[in-house]
Design a protein around this motif. Structure first.
Motif, PDB file in Angstrom:
ATOM      1  N   CYS A 114    -116.629 -43.278 -14.855  1.00 30.55           N
ATOM      2  CA  CYS A 114    -115.953 -42.190 -15.540  1.00 30.55           C
ATOM      3  C   CYS A 114    -116.956 -41.061 -15.744  1.00 30.55           C
ATOM      4  O   CYS A 114    -118.164 -41.272 -15.698  1.00 30.55           O
ATOM      5  CB  CYS A 114    -115.370 -42.649 -16.876  1.00 30.55           C
ATOM      6  SG  CYS A 114    -116.591 -43.176 -18.092  1.00 30.55           S
ATOM      7  N   HIS A 115    -116.444 -39.867 -15.943  1.00 26.38           N
ATOM      8  CA  HIS A 115    -117.269 -38.682 -16.184  1.00 26.38           C
ATOM      9  C   HIS A 115    -116.640 -37.952 -17.362  1.00 26.38           C
ATOM     10  O   HIS A 115    -115.677 -37.223 -17.197  1.00 26.38           O
ATOM     11  CB  HIS A 115    -117.282 -37.801 -14.932  1.00 26.38           C
ATOM     12  CG  HIS A 115    -118.049 -36.522 -15.097  1.00 26.38           C
ATOM     13  ND1 HIS A 115    -118.602 -35.890 -14.028  1.00 26.38           N
ATOM     14  CD2 HIS A 115    -118.340 -35.741 -16.165  1.00 26.38           C
ATOM     15  CE1 HIS A 115    -119.208 -34.775 -14.429  1.00 26.38           C
ATOM     16  NE2 HIS A 115    -119.050 -34.672 -15.741  1.00 26.38           N
ATOM     17  N   TYR A 116    -117.174 -38.204 -18.565  1.00 27.82           N
ATOM     18  CA  TYR A 116    -116.571 -37.567 -19.744  1.00 27.82           C
ATOM     19  C   TYR A 116    -117.461 -36.470 -20.314  1.00 27.82           C
ATOM     20  O   TYR A 116    -118.677 -36.497 -20.190  1.00 27.82           O
ATOM     21  CB  TYR A 116    -116.186 -38.592 -20.807  1.00 27.82           C
ATOM     22  CG  TYR A 116    -117.311 -39.376 -21.439  1.00 27.82           C
ATOM     23  CD1 TYR A 116    -117.960 -38.910 -22.575  1.00 27.82           C
ATOM     24  CD2 TYR A 116    -117.705 -40.602 -20.916  1.00 27.82           C
ATOM     25  CE1 TYR A 116    -118.974 -39.639 -23.164  1.00 27.82           C
ATOM     26  CE2 TYR A 116    -118.716 -41.334 -21.502  1.00 27.82           C
ATOM     27  CZ  TYR A 116    -119.353 -40.847 -22.633  1.00 27.82           C
ATOM     28  OH  TYR A 116    -120.359 -41.562 -23.217  1.00 27.82           O
ATOM     29  N   LEU A 117    -116.804 -35.495 -20.954  1.00 27.32           N
ATOM     30  CA  LEU A 117    -117.480 -34.322 -21.480  1.00 27.32           C
ATOM     31  C   LEU A 117    -117.819 -34.451 -22.956  1.00 27.32           C
ATOM     32  O   LEU A 117    -118.844 -33.962 -23.416  1.00 27.32           O
ATOM     33  CB  LEU A 117    -116.594 -33.082 -21.324  1.00 27.32           C
ATOM     34  CG  LEU A 117    -116.382 -32.530 -19.934  1.00 27.32           C
ATOM     35  CD1 LEU A 117    -115.337 -33.323 -19.184  1.00 27.32           C
ATOM     36  CD2 LEU A 117    -115.966 -31.092 -20.021  1.00 27.32           C
ATOM     37  N   LEU A 118    -116.911 -35.063 -23.710  1.00 29.87           N
ATOM     38  CA  LEU A 118    -117.035 -35.146 -25.161  1.00 29.87           C
ATOM     39  C   LEU A 118    -116.635 -36.534 -25.623  1.00 29.87           C
ATOM     40  O   LEU A 118    -115.813 -37.196 -24.993  1.00 29.87           O
ATOM     41  CB  LEU A 118    -116.110 -34.122 -25.834  1.00 29.87           C
ATOM     42  CG  LEU A 118    -116.327 -32.656 -25.459  1.00 29.87           C
ATOM     43  CD1 LEU A 118    -115.146 -31.822 -25.937  1.00 29.87           C
ATOM     44  CD2 LEU A 118    -117.631 -32.139 -26.041  1.00 29.87           C
ATOM     45  N   VAL A 119    -117.155 -36.956 -26.749  1.00 32.79           N
ATOM     46  CA  VAL A 119    -116.833 -38.270 -27.300  1.00 32.79           C
ATOM     47  C   VAL A 119    -115.455 -38.284 -27.927  1.00 32.79           C
ATOM     48  O   VAL A 119    -114.645 -39.160 -27.667  1.00 32.79           O
ATOM     49  CB  VAL A 119    -117.876 -38.674 -28.371  1.00 32.79           C
ATOM     50  CG1 VAL A 119    -117.441 -39.924 -29.103  1.00 32.79           C
ATOM     51  CG2 VAL A 119    -119.227 -38.859 -27.730  1.00 32.79           C
TER      52      VAL A 119
END
Length: 172
Positions: free
Chosen positions: A51-56
């Protein structure tokens, strides 16, 4: 026993918020700054995902009510659901974590006061902490990481053998 690379490889690029989980003939790659990628891999089944997430923090659902991969909570839930659909216990997977850099310019970094609570937990650091906490919560072994710092990273994950290659470059 070494798993040979497939004759035909499908190459998948993840943009921010993208997710992938699948079988052994796939190479997944992405480019990270303060974003984080969690890689899960099953060493016996040769399946895994990234996965590639920007924010928690979980934001609003999109118009269809579906989770958004740009949030760590949603992205990890996607990985968990994918693992469950392959009928292998999550405890059999290995994890690797990448990213979470401080992407401010060098001059901006010197202006940040580490004693100020609002600045001491930069986006990248919060993203890294989330990844490690969620893996520990689910008893998933973290076998490798390349996190923090002030570089951007190109990440290449080959699902057939579980290897991850990095290219990192410090921004000036």
């Amino acid at each position: 026993m070494s798993y040979l690379s497939p004759k035909l490889v499908t190459d998948i690029f993840l943009n921010p918020g993208d997710l992938y989980f699948g079988g052994p003939n796939v190479r997944v790659r992405t480019l990270l700054g303060s974003c984080v990628s969690i890689v899960l891999w099953h060493p016996k089944l040769h399946i895994g995902g990234m996965c590639h997430y920007l924010l928690v923090t979980k934001g609003d659902k999109n118009a269809s009510g579906q989770p958004q991969g740009k949030y760590g909570e949603d992205a990890f839930q996607f990985l968990l659901n994918s693992v469950k659909s392959h009928l292998a216990p999550i405890s059999e997977y290995e994890a690797k974590v990448f990213g979470g850099s401080n992407m401010f310019s060098k001059n901006e970094r010197t202006l940040i006061d580490p004693m100020n609570e609002s600045n001491s937990k930069l986006v990248g650091i919060r993203n890294i902490e989330f990844a490690k906490d969620i893996l520990q919560k689910h008893s998933i072994k973290l076998v490798s990481e390349n996190t923090a710092g002030v570089t951007h990273r190109k990440v290449f994950f080959t699902i057939w053998d579980g290897e991850v290659w990095l290219e990192s470059h410090q921004d000036s």
